[in-house]
Motif scaffolding. Structure first.
Motif, PDB file in Angstrom:
ATOM      1  N   ASN A 138     -31.325  51.788  -0.704  1.00 39.06           N
ATOM      2  CA  ASN A 138     -32.788  51.729  -0.664  1.00 39.06           C
ATOM      3  C   ASN A 138     -33.349  50.908  -1.816  1.00 39.06           C
ATOM      4  OD1 ASN A 138     -32.952  53.516  -2.974  1.00 39.06           O
ATOM      5  ND2 ASN A 138     -32.524  55.214  -1.600  1.00 39.06           N
ATOM      6  N   PHE A 139     -34.658  50.959  -1.978  1.00 42.36           N
ATOM      7  CA  PHE A 139     -35.345  50.251  -3.062  1.00 42.36           C
ATOM      8  C   PHE A 139     -35.049  50.968  -4.372  1.00 42.36           C
ATOM      9  CE2 PHE A 139     -39.113  49.754  -5.805  1.00 42.36           C
ATOM     10  CZ  PHE A 139     -39.150  48.369  -5.917  1.00 42.36           C
ATOM     11  N   GLU A 140     -34.308  50.313  -5.250  1.00 44.67           N
ATOM     12  CA  GLU A 140     -33.889  50.958  -6.501  1.00 44.67           C
ATOM     13  C   GLU A 140     -34.800  50.568  -7.664  1.00 44.67           C
ATOM     14  OE1 GLU A 140     -32.078  53.285  -7.876  1.00 44.67           O
ATOM     15  OE2 GLU A 140     -31.588  53.950  -5.857  1.00 44.67           O
ATOM     16  N   TRP A 141     -36.091  50.869  -7.504  1.00 45.65           N
ATOM     17  CA  TRP A 141     -37.063  50.692  -8.580  1.00 45.65           C
ATOM     18  C   TRP A 141     -37.004  49.281  -9.180  1.00 45.65           C
ATOM     19  CZ3 TRP A 141     -40.170  54.324  -7.337  1.00 45.65           C
ATOM     20  CH2 TRP A 141     -39.689  55.557  -6.895  1.00 45.65           C
ATOM     21  N   ALA A 142     -36.853  49.161 -10.481  1.00 48.64           N
ATOM     22  CA  ALA A 142     -36.883  47.829 -11.116  1.00 48.64           C
ATOM     23  C   ALA A 142     -35.729  46.945 -10.653  1.00 48.64           C
ATOM     24  CB  ALA A 142     -36.859  47.972 -12.635  1.00 48.64           C
ATOM     25  N   GLN A 143     -34.681  47.542 -10.096  1.00 49.81           N
ATOM     26  CA  GLN A 143     -33.538  46.755  -9.605  1.00 49.81           C
ATOM     27  C   GLN A 143     -33.735  46.274  -8.167  1.00 49.81           C
ATOM     28  OE1 GLN A 143     -31.017  45.843 -11.674  1.00 49.81           O
ATOM     29  NE2 GLN A 143     -32.265  46.874 -13.219  1.00 49.81           N
ATOM     30  N   GLY A 144     -34.845  46.663  -7.552  1.00 46.90           N
ATOM     31  CA  GLY A 144     -35.118  46.222  -6.183  1.00 46.90           C
ATOM     32  C   GLY A 144     -34.002  46.623  -5.235  1.00 46.90           C
ATOM     33  N   TYR A 145     -33.576  45.644  -4.425  1.00 52.20           N
ATOM     34  CA  TYR A 145     -32.512  45.910  -3.449  1.00 52.20           C
ATOM     35  C   TYR A 145     -31.169  45.344  -3.907  1.00 52.20           C
ATOM     36  CZ  TYR A 145     -36.497  47.229  -0.628  1.00 52.20           C
ATOM     37  OH  TYR A 145     -37.640  47.849  -0.183  1.00 52.20           O
ATOM     38  N   THR A 146     -31.023  45.153  -5.218  1.00 56.64           N
ATOM     39  CA  THR A 146     -29.784  44.562  -5.745  1.00 56.64           C
ATOM     40  C   THR A 146     -28.697  45.609  -5.986  1.00 56.64           C
ATOM     41  OG1 THR A 146     -30.411  44.750  -8.094  1.00 56.64           O
ATOM     42  CG2 THR A 146     -31.138  42.768  -6.911  1.00 56.64           C
ATOM     43  N   LYS A 147     -29.038  46.889  -5.890  1.00 60.56           N
ATOM     44  CA  LYS A 147     -28.059  47.955  -6.112  1.00 60.56           C
ATOM     45  C   LYS A 147     -28.054  48.884  -4.905  1.00 60.56           C
ATOM     46  CE  LYS A 147     -27.212  46.723 -10.469  1.00 60.56           C
ATOM     47  NZ  LYS A 147     -27.680  45.329 -10.334  1.00 60.56           N
ATOM     48  N   ARG A 148     -26.867  49.311  -4.519  1.00 60.97           N
ATOM     49  CA  ARG A 148     -26.720  50.158  -3.335  1.00 60.97           C
ATOM     50  C   ARG A 148     -26.090  51.503  -3.704  1.00 60.97           C
ATOM     51  NH1 ARG A 148     -26.948  47.768   1.786  1.00 60.97           N
ATOM     52  NH2 ARG A 148     -27.325  45.508   1.825  1.00 60.97           N
ATOM     53  N   PHE A 149     -26.862  52.567  -3.590  1.00 62.61           N
ATOM     54  CA  PHE A 149     -26.386  53.921  -3.902  1.00 62.61           C
ATOM     55  C   PHE A 149     -26.035  54.724  -2.645  1.00 62.61           C
ATOM     56  CE2 PHE A 149     -28.242  53.313  -8.110  1.00 62.61           C
ATOM     57  CZ  PHE A 149     -27.501  54.164  -8.923  1.00 62.61           C
ATOM     58  N   GLY A 150     -26.272  54.183  -1.472  1.00 65.03           N
ATOM     59  CA  GLY A 150     -26.231  54.988  -0.254  1.00 65.03           C
ATOM     60  C   GLY A 150     -24.854  55.426   0.199  1.00 65.03           C
ATOM     61  N   LEU A 151     -24.823  56.598   0.857  1.00 65.04           N
ATOM     62  CA  LEU A 151     -23.661  56.976   1.666  1.00 65.04           C
ATOM     63  C   LEU A 151     -23.689  56.151   2.953  1.00 65.04           C
ATOM     64  CD1 LEU A 151     -23.769  60.898   1.523  1.00 65.04           C
ATOM     65  CD2 LEU A 151     -22.357  59.374   0.164  1.00 65.04           C
ATOM     66  N   ILE A 152     -24.894  55.714   3.303  1.00 63.99           N
ATOM     67  CA  ILE A 152     -25.079  54.918   4.521  1.00 63.99           C
ATOM     68  C   ILE A 152     -25.570  53.530   4.136  1.00 63.99           C
ATOM     69  CG2 ILE A 152     -26.460  54.715   6.642  1.00 63.99           C
ATOM     70  CD1 ILE A 152     -26.361  57.877   6.645  1.00 63.99           C
ATOM     71  N   TYR A 153     -24.848  52.531   4.600  1.00 66.95           N
ATOM     72  CA  TYR A 153     -25.176  51.130   4.323  1.00 66.95           C
ATOM     73  C   TYR A 153     -26.359  50.715   5.188  1.00 66.95           C
ATOM     74  CZ  TYR A 153     -24.390  46.051   3.941  1.00 66.95           C
ATOM     75  OH  TYR A 153     -24.516  44.694   3.715  1.00 66.95           O
TER      76      TYR A 153
END
Length: 493
Positions: A445-460
């Motif tokens: 999702n949208f990771e605040w100041a990192q925008g969409y450059t980081k992915r934390f999801g269990l679901i891609y």
């Protein structure tokens, strides 16, 4: 400096390297996934929602790494049924999400209720319950209505306590017949420090770093207490729910046996957890904060102390990583908040080896033993309260070069959850009253100041192809874990 060998004789817990199964946890232990409104909902200009401080902040050039925003996010506003189906298929008991204040009251003031917002959250809650998933609802996850910031200074103005109380009561009245688990604030430290000291989060203020963060934290604590008071007086008996506060803590391990390092590590924890829990359990900010900050730290009235006292039914802990802490007269850390702590955060063992495998975010290392220590610390320092781990997880770098199946095979995330959960099971054995674990995050999702450059999801989430959802290996690991399929331990992930 910290010697790794000292952590390999059982102090860290051998569990982190071995197997963990659902049977290592009490039968009623809650396993869930978490998100927040601004990060996943989208529909920022739909359904009567008013603008929030994050909408405005994202328009400031250079504040978001990829110049993105939450206007669409991952569109959960329109796709909540699909997402809830995924939660159900993976076998989770609960979904922690936040309500957007400006979707309920577009200007934040409490006069003009947005019926479309009420309908949306009713539909979300009802769909969860139909699937047997318990809603855990956060009232404030950083997205203050912009009007409150523009018209009165937002969290800098004590009047906001009253507005938050009105908003909270509206949520209790409309949703509390079905929502039994409430969180007032998510990580108020991050709002205070990153929003009003460093200016790297909304509303982006850094003009008065020696006073504003502490004023903001003070008003958030009072707003928390006001909401809890309303809930307990008017709703708790009838609705039968519970209400708590979610705090973030990077575990602070003394860098050596030297007294000054041990004191520095304790000071670091007081500046993280104590800032919020000391007023609730002991009636004032930690002594070390009073010593270090003096008049920069606001004072509570007798009435406020009474209102804050024991104003949590549970403590929510967001825990991702850990650091070694060394005493430093002149802290190398930037900014007033860190310098006041007189410490250095160290991410290496004595021999120079990293404290743990590095995730994508520069601050995040995989350090399983830290979560057990953090849980035991809260248990011992704060009267062994019920604890829910309300966020825990790690991120991968966004990379659209490899084929999608490679991005889905998130081996390190599987290792992360397996090893952290093993340590949580150990903390329960130690006597900590831990009642649930929520993986961050359900979705990329949208990771605040990192925008969409980081992915934390269990679901891609495939940002290039209609935001389609694809479960990662970690999602399937949880599916097997929650079903009690222990045979998977012998397989290589």
């Amino acid at each position: 400096m910290a010697k790794k060998e000292m952590f390999e004789d059982g102090d860290v817990g051998q569990a982190s390297a071995g197997a963990v199964s659902r049977t290592d946890f009490p039968p009623n232990f809650v396993f869930g996934v978490a998100t927040s409104a601004y990060q996943v909902e989208g529909a920022a200009s739909e359904g009567g929602r008013g603008p929030s401080i994050w909408d405005a902040f994202c328009r400031n050039k250079g504040k978001i790494v990829d110049e993105s925003d939450g206007e669409v996010a991952v569109d959960q506003y329109h796709r909540y049924k699909e997402d809830i189906d995924l939660i159900a298929k993976l076998g989770f008991d609960a979904y922690r999400f936040s309500i957007s204040w400006s979707r309920i009251f577009p200007d934040g003031l409490g006069a003009n209720l947005n019926d479309e917002g009420i309908t949306y959250y009713n539909n979300l809650i009802n769909t969860l319950l139909e699937k047997g998933i318990q809603p855990y609802v956060t009232l404030y996850h950083w997205d203050l209505p912009q009007h409150l910031h523009d018209s009165m200074g937002g969290w800098l103005n004590k009047q906001i306590v009253e507005y938050f109380g009105t908003y909270a009561e509206t949520c209790f009245a409309n949703f509390g017949d079905r929502v039994k688990n409430w969180v007032t604030f998510n990580e108020p430290l991050q709002t205070a420090v990153n929003g009003y000291c460093y200016g790297i989060f909304a509303p982006g203020r850094s003009e008065n770093p020696s006073t504003e963060p502490y004023l903001v934290a003070h008003h958030q604590l009072l707003a928390h207490a006001a909401a809890v008071s309303i809930y307990r007086k008017k709703y708790k008996d009838k609705q039968g729910g519970q209400i708590g506060l979610v705090l973030d803590c990077e575990w602070a391990e003394a860098n050596s046996d030297k007294l000054e390092d041990k004191v520095a590590a304790a000071r670091r924890l007081d500046f993280q957890l104590g800032w919020y829990l000391h007023p609730i359990y002991y009636g004032d900010y930690p002594e070390v904060m009073r010593e270090r900050l003096g008049d920069q730290l606001p004072k509570f009235s007798d009435e406020e102390i009474e209102m804050l006292r024991n104003s949590v039914d549970f403590v929510g802990l967001n825990h991702y990583t850990s650091r070694f802490i060394a005493h430093a007269e002149d802290s190398p850390e930037e900014g007033h908040f860190y310098k006041a702590q007189m410490m250095a955060r160290i991410a290496q063992w004595e021999g120079g080896e990293s404290i743990g495998k590095k995730a994508a975010s520069e601050w995040l290392y995989v350090v399983p033993w830290g979560i057990r220590k953090a849980l035991n610390y809260i248990a011992h320092r704060y009267q062994n309260p019920p604890i829910y781990i309300t966020e825990s997880g790690m991120d991968d770098e966004e990379n659209d070069t490899p084929p999608i199946h490679e991005m889905l095979d998130d081996k390190l995330r599987v290792t992360y959850f397996k090893s952290y959960l093993a340590e949580v099971a150990q903390a329960i054995e130690d006597g900590a009253d831990v009642r649930g674990y929520f993986a961050w995050s359900l979705l990329d999702n949208f990771e605040w100041a990192q925008g969409y450059t980081k992915r934390f999801g269990l679901i891609y989430v495939d940002y290039k192809n209609g935001l389609s959802r694809h479960p990662k290996s970690s999602a399937y690991w949880f599916l097997r874990f929650l079903k009690g399929d222990e045979g998977e331990h012998s397989k290589k992930e």
